[in-house]
Write an enzyme that holds these catalytic residues in place. Sequence first.
Site, mmCIF file in Angstrom:
data_model
loop_
_atom_site.group_PDB
_atom_site.id
_atom_site.type_symbol
_atom_site.label_atom_id
_atom_site.label_comp_id
_atom_site.label_asym_id
_atom_site.label_seq_id
_atom_site.Cartn_x
_atom_site.Cartn_y
_atom_site.Cartn_z
ATOM 1 N N GLY A 158 35.427 1.383 7.176
ATOM 2 C CA GLY A 158 36.862 2.322 6.910
ATOM 3 C C GLY A 158 36.925 3.035 8.116
ATOM 4 N N SER B 270 27.454 -3.425 -2.452
ATOM 5 C CA SER B 270 26.626 -2.968 -3.420
ATOM 6 C C SER B 270 26.649 -3.044 -4.690
ATOM 7 C CB SER B 270 26.077 -1.511 -2.744
ATOM 8 O OG SER B 270 26.971 -0.857 -3.238
ATOM 9 N N ASP C 170 27.724 -1.308 7.950
ATOM 10 C CA ASP C 170 28.485 0.085 7.317
ATOM 11 C C ASP C 170 29.382 0.403 8.464
ATOM 12 O OD1 ASP C 170 29.129 2.055 5.586
ATOM 13 O OD2 ASP C 170 27.670 3.261 6.032
ATOM 14 N N GLY C 171 30.601 1.181 8.145
ATOM 15 C CA GLY C 171 31.479 2.025 8.988
ATOM 16 C C GLY C 171 32.919 1.076 9.168
ATOM 17 N N HIS D 32 37.671 -3.935 6.729
ATOM 18 C CA HIS D 32 36.853 -4.973 6.060
ATOM 19 C C HIS D 32 37.227 -6.420 6.881
ATOM 20 C CE1 HIS D 32 35.424 -2.217 3.629
ATOM 21 N NE2 HIS D 32 36.339 -1.941 2.850
ATOM 22 N N LEU E 130 18.998 -21.150 10.581
ATOM 23 C CA LEU E 130 18.938 -19.619 9.982
ATOM 24 C C LEU E 130 19.379 -19.550 8.650
ATOM 25 C CD1 LEU E 130 19.481 -16.634 11.013
ATOM 26 C CD2 LEU E 130 21.844 -17.217 10.916
HETATM 27 C C1 IPE Z 1 26.209 0.358 1.842
HETATM 28 O O1 IPE Z 1 27.170 1.221 2.505
HETATM 29 C C2 IPE Z 1 26.506 -0.653 1.397
HETATM 30 C C3 IPE Z 1 27.176 -1.812 2.158
HETATM 31 C C4 IPE Z 1 27.216 -1.967 3.479
HETATM 32 C C5 IPE Z 1 27.572 -2.892 1.461
HETATM 33 P P1 IPE Z 1 28.086 2.370 1.821
HETATM 34 O O2 IPE Z 1 29.092 2.761 2.598
HETATM 35 O O3 IPE Z 1 28.459 1.710 0.174
HETATM 36 O O4 IPE Z 1 26.928 3.413 1.448
HETATM 37 P P2 IPE Z 1 26.898 4.790 1.204
HETATM 38 O O5 IPE Z 1 27.918 5.150 0.023
HETATM 39 O O6 IPE Z 1 27.693 5.404 2.656
HETATM 40 O O7 IPE Z 1 25.624 5.330 0.863
HETATM 41 C C1 IPE Z 2 30.854 -1.043 4.715
HETATM 42 O O1 IPE Z 2 31.957 -0.170 5.370
HETATM 43 C C2 IPE Z 2 31.405 -2.240 4.023
HETATM 44 C C3 IPE Z 2 31.231 -2.059 2.420
HETATM 45 C C4 IPE Z 2 30.550 -1.038 1.924
HETATM 46 C C5 IPE Z 2 31.857 -3.074 1.695
HETATM 47 P P1 IPE Z 2 32.422 0.999 4.651
HETATM 48 O O2 IPE Z 2 33.610 0.642 3.722
HETATM 49 O O3 IPE Z 2 31.520 1.724 3.850
HETATM 50 O O4 IPE Z 2 33.135 1.944 5.564
HETATM 51 P P2 IPE Z 2 32.799 3.438 5.992
HETATM 52 O O5 IPE Z 2 31.400 3.831 5.579
HETATM 53 O O6 IPE Z 2 33.789 3.964 4.732
HETATM 54 O O7 IPE Z 2 33.298 3.780 7.339
HETATM 55 MG MG MG Z 3 30.294 3.029 4.294
#
Ligand code: IPE
Ligand code: IPE
Ligand code: MG
Length: 245
Positions: free
Chosen positions: A27, A69, A24-25, A41, A135
């Site tokens: 964005g 997801s 996550d993170g 991404h 792996l």
């Molecule tokens: C969870 O992250 C899904 C993935 C990392 C693929 P999200 O960014 O979608 O989750 P929420 O919306 O913050 O719970």
């Molecule tokens: C995780 O990063 C990647 C996916 C969910 C596909 P995010 O896109 O959720 O990044 P943030 O949480 O908005 O920073």
């Molecule tokens: Mg996210």
Amino acid sequence: MPAKSEPLDLTAVRVPRHVAIIMDGNGRWARKRNLPRVAGHRAGAENLRRIINACVEFGIKILTIYAFSTENWERPESEVRGLMKIFTRVLDQELSELHAQGVCLHHLGDLNGIEPELQQKVLDALELTKSNDRLTLNVAFNYGGRAEILHAVREMLGDGISPDELTEELFSSYLFTSGLPDPDLVIRTSGELRISNFLIWQAAYAEYYATPCYWPDFDREELYEALVAYSQRERRFGALPEDGD
Ligand code: IPE
Ligand code: IPE
Ligand code: MG
């Protein structure tokens, strides 16, 4: 190949067999740099290579990554399209190296709803790598824990499983992770402290580790830190430790 990195003391850590990561993170990583989210991404996808190498180096046998997801379809169409493009490119560019490295790919989730060309690439990748055993890399892609449970229940009903036959083992065998041990350690990057529908059955007794680090910056040393933290945990599974009174 990346530059040779500093040696880390692997004798100081207990290496989990199965690590699962909520990547996550991306964005926020991009926003911090005034870049479009899709650039985050892309950086996230590149980071995967480093983490796979680190898992092989550390002797982790199973890595499960949350890539997309069932809820991520709610994002703007342009972002979803960008993500699908990146998945396609990763498969095109990385598959032969993953295969050479002995990575066995599994898919967790539903391929229906994915564009046919990408579906086919995923199926080809699974077939190519199925006999590898260095792996196991489970890619949770169009995956949701609730959808997975409903899918399992539907299949069991279709197979005519009766209530008396139903056990936790049998139920587990209908999940996408069938035949694989449960995750020992679930890592979430970016500081969020939620599970977001990831492995909700399988991670019942996993250890959780959260780090503020955004996924594109989560490197080998960060993974090592997570293993150090894991090594300090006492896993009880509801029982008492050996020396408990
Ligand atoms: C969870 O992250 C899904 C993935 C990392 C693929 P999200 O960014 O979608 O989750 P929420 O919306 O913050 O719970
Ligand atoms: C995780 O990063 C990647 C996916 C969910 C596909 P995010 O896109 O959720 O990044 P943030 O949480 O908005 O920073
Ligand atoms: Mg996210």
